[in-house]
Design an enzyme around this catalytic site. Structure first.
Site, PDB file in Angstrom:
ATOM      1  N   LYS A 270       1.037  -1.456  -0.055  1.00 55.02           N
ATOM      2  CA  LYS A 270       0.208   0.028  -0.209  1.00 55.02           C
ATOM      3  C   LYS A 270       1.133   1.064  -0.004  1.00 55.02           C
ATOM      4  O   LYS A 270       1.739   1.443   0.485  1.00 55.02           O
ATOM      5  CB  LYS A 270      -1.142  -0.289   1.279  1.00 55.02           C
ATOM      6  CG  LYS A 270      -2.183  -1.343   1.599  1.00 55.02           C
ATOM      7  CD  LYS A 270      -2.672  -1.272   2.379  1.00 55.02           C
ATOM      8  CE  LYS A 270      -4.064  -1.968   2.445  1.00 55.02           C
ATOM      9  NZ  LYS A 270      -5.116  -1.155   1.547  1.00 55.02           N
ATOM     10  N   ARG A 344     -10.390 -11.768   2.050  1.00 50.67           N
ATOM     11  CA  ARG A 344     -11.179 -13.128   0.768  1.00 50.67           C
ATOM     12  C   ARG A 344     -10.855 -13.951   1.348  1.00 50.67           C
ATOM     13  O   ARG A 344     -10.468 -15.092   1.886  1.00 50.67           O
ATOM     14  CB  ARG A 344     -11.811 -12.290   0.066  1.00 50.67           C
ATOM     15  CG  ARG A 344     -10.708 -12.323  -1.343  1.00 50.67           C
ATOM     16  CD  ARG A 344     -10.751 -11.287  -2.485  1.00 50.67           C
ATOM     17  NE  ARG A 344     -11.217  -9.734  -1.688  1.00 50.67           N
ATOM     18  CZ  ARG A 344     -11.176  -9.167  -3.583  1.00 50.67           C
ATOM     19  NH1 ARG A 344     -11.084  -9.498  -4.842  1.00 50.67           N
ATOM     20  NH2 ARG A 344     -11.520  -7.751  -2.495  1.00 50.67           N
TER      21      ARG A 344
HETATM   22  N1  BES Z   1      -8.222  -3.744   4.156  1.00 49.23           N
HETATM   23  C1  BES Z   1      -8.823  -3.236   3.276  1.00 49.23           C
HETATM   24  C2  BES Z   1      -9.854  -2.590   2.734  1.00 49.23           C
HETATM   25  C3  BES Z   1     -10.025  -0.753   3.292  1.00 49.23           C
HETATM   26  C4  BES Z   1      -8.807   0.220   3.019  1.00 49.23           C
HETATM   27  C5  BES Z   1      -9.965  -0.948   4.614  1.00 49.23           C
HETATM   28  C6  BES Z   1      -9.278   1.611   3.526  1.00 49.23           C
HETATM   29  C7  BES Z   1     -10.326   0.013   5.615  1.00 49.23           C
HETATM   30  C8  BES Z   1     -10.055   1.172   4.487  1.00 49.23           C
HETATM   31  C9  BES Z   1      -8.107  -4.386   1.599  1.00 49.23           C
HETATM   32  O1  BES Z   1      -7.886  -5.299   2.274  1.00 49.23           O
HETATM   33  C10 BES Z   1      -8.034  -4.111   0.755  1.00 49.23           C
HETATM   34  O2  BES Z   1      -6.690  -3.631   0.599  1.00 49.23           O
HETATM   35  N2  BES Z   1      -8.198  -3.507  -0.336  1.00 49.23           N
HETATM   36  C11 BES Z   1      -8.193  -3.837  -1.800  1.00 49.23           C
HETATM   37  C12 BES Z   1      -8.976  -4.347  -2.516  1.00 49.23           C
HETATM   38  C13 BES Z   1      -8.564  -4.805  -3.908  1.00 49.23           C
HETATM   39  C14 BES Z   1      -6.299  -5.499  -3.823  1.00 49.23           C
HETATM   40  C15 BES Z   1      -9.330  -5.481  -5.229  1.00 49.23           C
HETATM   41  C16 BES Z   1      -8.840  -2.323  -1.852  1.00 49.23           C
HETATM   42  O3  BES Z   1      -9.608  -1.967  -2.025  1.00 49.23           O
HETATM   43  O4  BES Z   1      -7.859  -1.644  -2.592  1.00 49.23           O
HETATM   44 MN    MN Z   2      -5.276  -4.837   1.983  1.00 47.41          MN
END
Ligand code: BES
Ligand code: MN
Ligand code: ZN
Length: 493
Positions: A270, A344
């Protein structure tokens, strides 16, 4: 802070208590019968001169009243009482609490003017307003107010039970907030397991089982392990069984919580900005632990199993690479195209594992997608379920306790977005409908079950300067389970 019922219209501690009076904007000069004429005569001209209109959350403090048990009265506007919403009751509660912090040691809130349906969300918001997380602050800001009670003229048995239920929610919600607010150097998967054992040590109605990576490997949970393997901290699958009185053999409600104690994204790392907030990525698991605590306090006569899927998502030489293919416990193979879509991956194996409990229904709770925040913001949680009746019950529960959800589709039409050329399924669905494809991924592991998925990415915590966990959706889940206990008692199962 626990809000208790005070059965008399008199100070709880002494004449320094603040008496809080909730005022209807339609009748700004109308006082409850308990108010002596002489006190009304002191207050009315003050109100008229002050320009106080009893708008939602408007405050008017009055000091040095004579011939009254209370020297201080705080008038608080409800707005038009007949049209008051649960959201407004929450605003009133939080504004009221802020004004009380420096005012007195104790407050008695005369709640006679509060619409009956808003008693629970109001009392819950008032209890929650006093929450803080000061564990790591050397200097703790002093709040003068040490306690609050509600006074309800002729409080009924039902109202007393309502306040007891609110207090049960508040306890579990505070536990969920405490867990989620802990930084990830403290709160890792083993810490979550210790906390579950600690909770169970106080409650014989709870039973905890903890699975280690070796045990998960034995079960074929290679999707879960693919997330955990990049970290020095081993993953944990934590099962907490709650057996309420009178429900020993009934099919359980199963709650599955995403417990990523820190989500760096893994190799699909990230960006740096705001990454600290990924300590909240275990909020789903925290809310499940909170519900377990609340269930013990509320003594609901049902069976509930909580499954907390705990892992830390880190990049390292051991970490999963984009393109890696794993076999899930269900037998379905997964191409991990993005290691940041890790929630997931731990959830799917957990959803397969918990089928051994023969669940009555399954609800998973997860900070699953940023896309859900794009769609719904931070007001409501995303609700995904192919089951119309279950979805409606969750919507109603959220409305009642003011911890709302909004339904989104989980239709077959979206499934093809998850196709992989090399495995049964990919773990991402492309740039569109991100929260829907995430739910569709989970749907492949809950076939044949009554199932709902709550995406709490937006509602689990507040971002920025006032960063902190909300403890949602503990209220929603508790209200849902309470309703279930009434409408389908265990003995009928
Ligand atoms: N934990 C994150 C989602 C999230 C983002 C929660 C911001 C709270 C605040 C999740 O694991 C994630 O990173 N999801 C990705 C999925 C994508 C790679 C398909 C996302 O939402 O960018
Ligand atoms: Mn994630
Ligand atoms: Zn995550």
């Amino acid at each position: 802070m626990n809000i208790t019922l005070h059965q008399a219209f008199s100070p709880v501690l002494d004449d320094q208590d603040v008496l809080v009076l909730l005022m209807d904007a339609q009748k700004p000069l109308e006082f409850p019968a308990e108010f002596p004429e002489a006190v009304q005569a002191q207050l009315k001209p003050l109100i008229e001169r002050s320009g106080f209109n009893a708008k939602v959350g408007e405050l008017l403090p009055v000091h040095q009243l004579s011939d009254f048990g209370f020297q201080q009265v705080l008038l608080v506007g409800l707005g038009n009482k007949a049209e008051m919403t649960a959201a407004q009751s929450q605003t009133v509660a939080t504004t009221l609490y802020k004004s009380l912090t420096a005012r007195a040691d104790y407050a008695l809130v005369h709640a006679g003017n509060l619409p009956t349906a808003l008693l629970e969300p109001f009392a819950l918001a008032l209890s929650n307003a006093a929450y803080n997380f000061l564990l790591y602050k050397s200097k703790k800001p002093e709040h003068k107010i040490k306690g609050m009670s509600l006074y309800l003229p002729d409080a009924s048995e039902a109202e007393q039970q309502q306040l007891a239920f609110v207090s049960a929610i508040h306890r579990g919600q505070s536990l969920a907030r405490n867990l989620a607010n802990q930084p990830a150097n403290i709160c890792h998967p083993e810490y979550m397991a210790e906390q579950a054992l600690e909770l169970a040590s106080h409650h014989p109605e709870l039973k905890v089982t903890i699975l280690t990576p070796a045990e998960m490997a034995e079960l074929g949970m290679h999707s879960f392990l693919a997330v955990a393997q990049g970290s020095e901290r081993p993953g944990r699958l934590i099962l907490i069984e709650y057996n309420g009185d009178g429900a020993p053999d009934a099919a359980p409600y199963v709650l599955v919580g995403k417990g990523i104690t820190f989500d760096t994204g893994g190799i699909s790392i990230k960006p740096a900005a705001g990454m600290d907030e990924m300590k909240f990525d275990m909020s789903g698991a925290a809310s499940v632990m909170g519900v377990m605590q609340s269930l013990c306090a509320a003594k609901l006569p049902i069976r509930v199993v909580g499954a907390l899927a705990c892992a830390e998502n880190m990049p390292s030489g051991h970490a999963t690479r984009p393109g890696d293919i794993v076999t899930s416990m269900s037998g379905q193979t997964i191409e991990i195209l993005n290691t940041d879509a890790e929630g997931r991956l731990v959830l799917c194996d957990t959803l397969t594992y918990i089928q051994r409990y023969e669940p009555r229904l399954i609800i998973d709770i997860a900070t699953l997608t940023g896309a859900c925040i794009v769609a719904l913001g931070k007001v409501v949680s995303g609700l995904f379920s192919p089951d119309d009746a279950l979805a409606q019950e969750l919507i109603d529960a959220g409305q009642h306790i003011h911890d709302r959800v909004w339904r989104m589709p989980v239709w077959e039409d979206y499934q093809e977005l998850l196709d992989s050329p090399v495995a049964d399924i990919g773990n991402i669905g492309g740039p569109t409908a991100g929260s829907v494809t995430a739910a569709c991924f989970l749907a492949r592991f809950t076939k044949g079950y009554r199932w709902a998925h709550l995406d709490i990415a937006g509602t689990s915590h507040i971002s920025g300067a006032n960063k902190g966990a909300t403890g949602r959706p503990v209220p929603l889940l508790m209200q849902f389970l309470r309703q279930q206990a009434i409408s389908s008692p265990a003995s009928a199962a």
